[in-house]
Design a protein around this motif. Structure first.
Motif, short mmCIF file in Angstrom:
data_model
loop_
_atom_site.label_atom_id
_atom_site.label_comp_id
_atom_site.label_asym_id
_atom_site.label_seq_id
_atom_site.Cartn_x
_atom_site.Cartn_y
_atom_site.Cartn_z
N ARG A 287 0.90 -1.16 -0.07
CA ARG A 287 -0.13 0.10 0.11
C ARG A 287 0.86 1.15 -0.01
NH1 ARG A 287 -5.12 0.00 1.09
NH2 ARG A 287 -5.20 1.97 2.06
N VAL A 288 0.69 2.11 -0.63
CA VAL A 288 1.26 3.41 -0.88
C VAL A 288 1.73 4.20 0.53
CG1 VAL A 288 1.49 5.71 -1.76
CG2 VAL A 288 0.56 3.87 -3.26
N GLY A 289 2.96 4.18 0.88
CA GLY A 289 3.10 5.03 2.16
C GLY A 289 3.65 3.72 3.20
N ALA A 290 3.40 2.43 2.89
CA ALA A 290 3.84 1.21 3.85
C ALA A 290 5.27 1.33 3.83
CB ALA A 290 2.85 0.05 3.34
N ALA A 309 12.58 0.17 3.42
CA ALA A 309 12.16 1.32 2.39
C ALA A 309 10.70 1.45 2.47
CB ALA A 309 12.39 0.80 0.90
N VAL A 310 10.15 2.41 1.78
CA VAL A 310 8.79 2.77 1.52
C VAL A 310 8.04 2.75 0.10
CG1 VAL A 310 7.28 4.76 1.89
CG2 VAL A 310 9.28 4.52 3.48
N VAL A 311 6.70 2.24 0.22
CA VAL A 311 6.13 1.93 -0.95
C VAL A 311 5.71 3.46 -1.60
CG1 VAL A 311 4.09 0.91 -2.17
CG2 VAL A 311 5.30 -0.38 -0.22
N LYS A 312 6.03 3.67 -2.96
CA LYS A 312 5.98 4.88 -3.45
C LYS A 312 4.80 4.80 -4.33
CE LYS A 312 8.25 8.47 -6.26
NZ LYS A 312 7.88 9.64 -5.38
N GLU A 313 4.55 3.61 -5.04
CA GLU A 313 3.57 3.54 -6.00
C GLU A 313 3.20 2.19 -6.27
OE1 GLU A 313 2.83 4.20 -10.80
OE2 GLU A 313 4.73 4.95 -10.05
#
Length: 359
Positions: A287-290, A309-313
């Protein structure tokens, strides 16, 4: 910022290339007092017989105006008014319905409130003002509701089987509130959390700060979050703060105060256990932001310490774009990076309390 003690823990490397060990700093920091969320001013209703909004009838506009008025009477924020209109759209289409549905045959009114004693009499549930007031009072009792995604905040009150049922009604609610209120409002740019919308590329505020490799593994290399500058953990914790509405010092979530058990959040290795200790949700769907969590060795991460890291898209082809720091080979290892990854490669996705995994 007060630092009570200082300790060092070895951290991770980079997916794909074993670069060597870097370090994360464990600072036992005095917990910062969370700042109150500023989710916009309460909107005043401006409506008359000439008011028109494409796609909505006069009946729907009048009922939306009643909900806004009930919210203003209870000093409900703009975001709360939008959530209230969204829920009514999802429950009744902004109509006072004198019938229920299969799961709730006794549901009635704008918010389809049940005949269980919690929502008053039949007349109360069929009265737009009283039913809206009842919903808003229940919403205001939900701890941290203004930091939840709108659909999840509404579902904390309504308890729909699908917590994302209301998501598709959010744009319509925003449109209606703006059309019926005394001004144009935006939820962007304030301290109200907007999960998945924080960040625009490399907006990490300490991108030019020295790394521990340049100045040594001491206080000079420690960010205000209690991690070393330009490490994967510092960037990910910055994104967590940003999405939870904390964008300046004192930050709400720190290495030293994140876990309720007094332990530091620490290296990438211990982030999953940190999430579990805090009671925040995790799952296998991006999910974006996770936060993306790689266990040791997963996806080429360091075999001892892993990576975050972080989900961007999120894409439709079973992949997602992640962003982070310390994900490139030297000499770019302490700089910003993005890459496309298959959904199955990470060990887990660590969600914010504003997010849940869609089943």
């Amino acid at each position: 910022m007060q630092r009570k003690s200082l300790g060092l823990v070895a951290l991770i490397v980079v997916p794909g290339t074993l670069i060597g060990l870097v370090f994360s700093i464990l600072l036992l920091l005095a917990p910062a007092k969370p700042a109150a969320a500023d989710c916009g001013p309460t909107a005043s209703v401006v409506i008359n017989g000439d008011t028109k909004v494409d796609g909505y009838s006069q009946e729907q506009l009048k009922n939306a105006a009643v909900i806004l008025g009930a919210g203003k009477a209870l000093d409900l924020s703009l975001r709360g008014q939008m959530i209230s209109v969204m829920v009514s759209l999802g429950e009744s289409g902004l109509r006072v319905l004198d019938y229920g549905d299969g799961p709730g045959p006794d549901s009635r009114g704008l918010f389809q409130q049940r005949d269980n004693g919690a929502w008053g009499s039949y007349a109360d549930r069929m009265d737009p003002t009283i039913s809206a007031t009842s919903f808003i009072k229940a919403l205001q009792k939900v701890e941290g509701w203004e930091l939840l995604e709108p659909t999840l905040a509404g579902n904390k009150v309504q308890r729909n089987a699908d917590p994302y049922h209301y998501e598709k009604y959010w744009p319509g609610a925003v449109k209606l509130v703006q059309a019926l209120s005394d001004g144009e409002y935006s939820l962007e740019g304030n301290d109200c959390a907007i999960p998945g919308k924080a960040g625009a590329g490399d907006d990490y505020p300490w991108k030019d700060s020295p790394t521990w490799m340049q100045v040594g593994a001491g206080a000079a290399a420690a960010s205000p979050l209690g991690m070393f500058y330009r490490e994967c953990v510092d960037f990910a914790l910055w994104r967590v703060n940003q999405q939870m509405g904390s964008t300046g010092e004192p930050f709400k979530f720190l290495n030293g105060n994140f876990r309720p058990d007094g332990q530091g959040l620490g290296s990438a290795l211990t982030w999953k256990s940190g999430w579990d200790a805090k009671g925040w949700p995790t799952g296998s769907v991006p999910r974006v932001g996770a936060v993306v969590w790689y266990a040791p060795g997963a996806g080429g991460a360091d075999p001892t310490y892993g990576h975050v890291a972080v989900v961007k898209e999120v894409k439709d082809d079973g992949t997602y774009v992640e962003e982070g720091y310390n994900g490139n080979p030297p000499p770019d290892d302490h700089n910003y990076y993005t890459r496309t990854v298959s959904n199955e490669i990470p060990s887990a996705f660590l969600y914010l309390p504003t997010q849940e995994e869609k089943k």
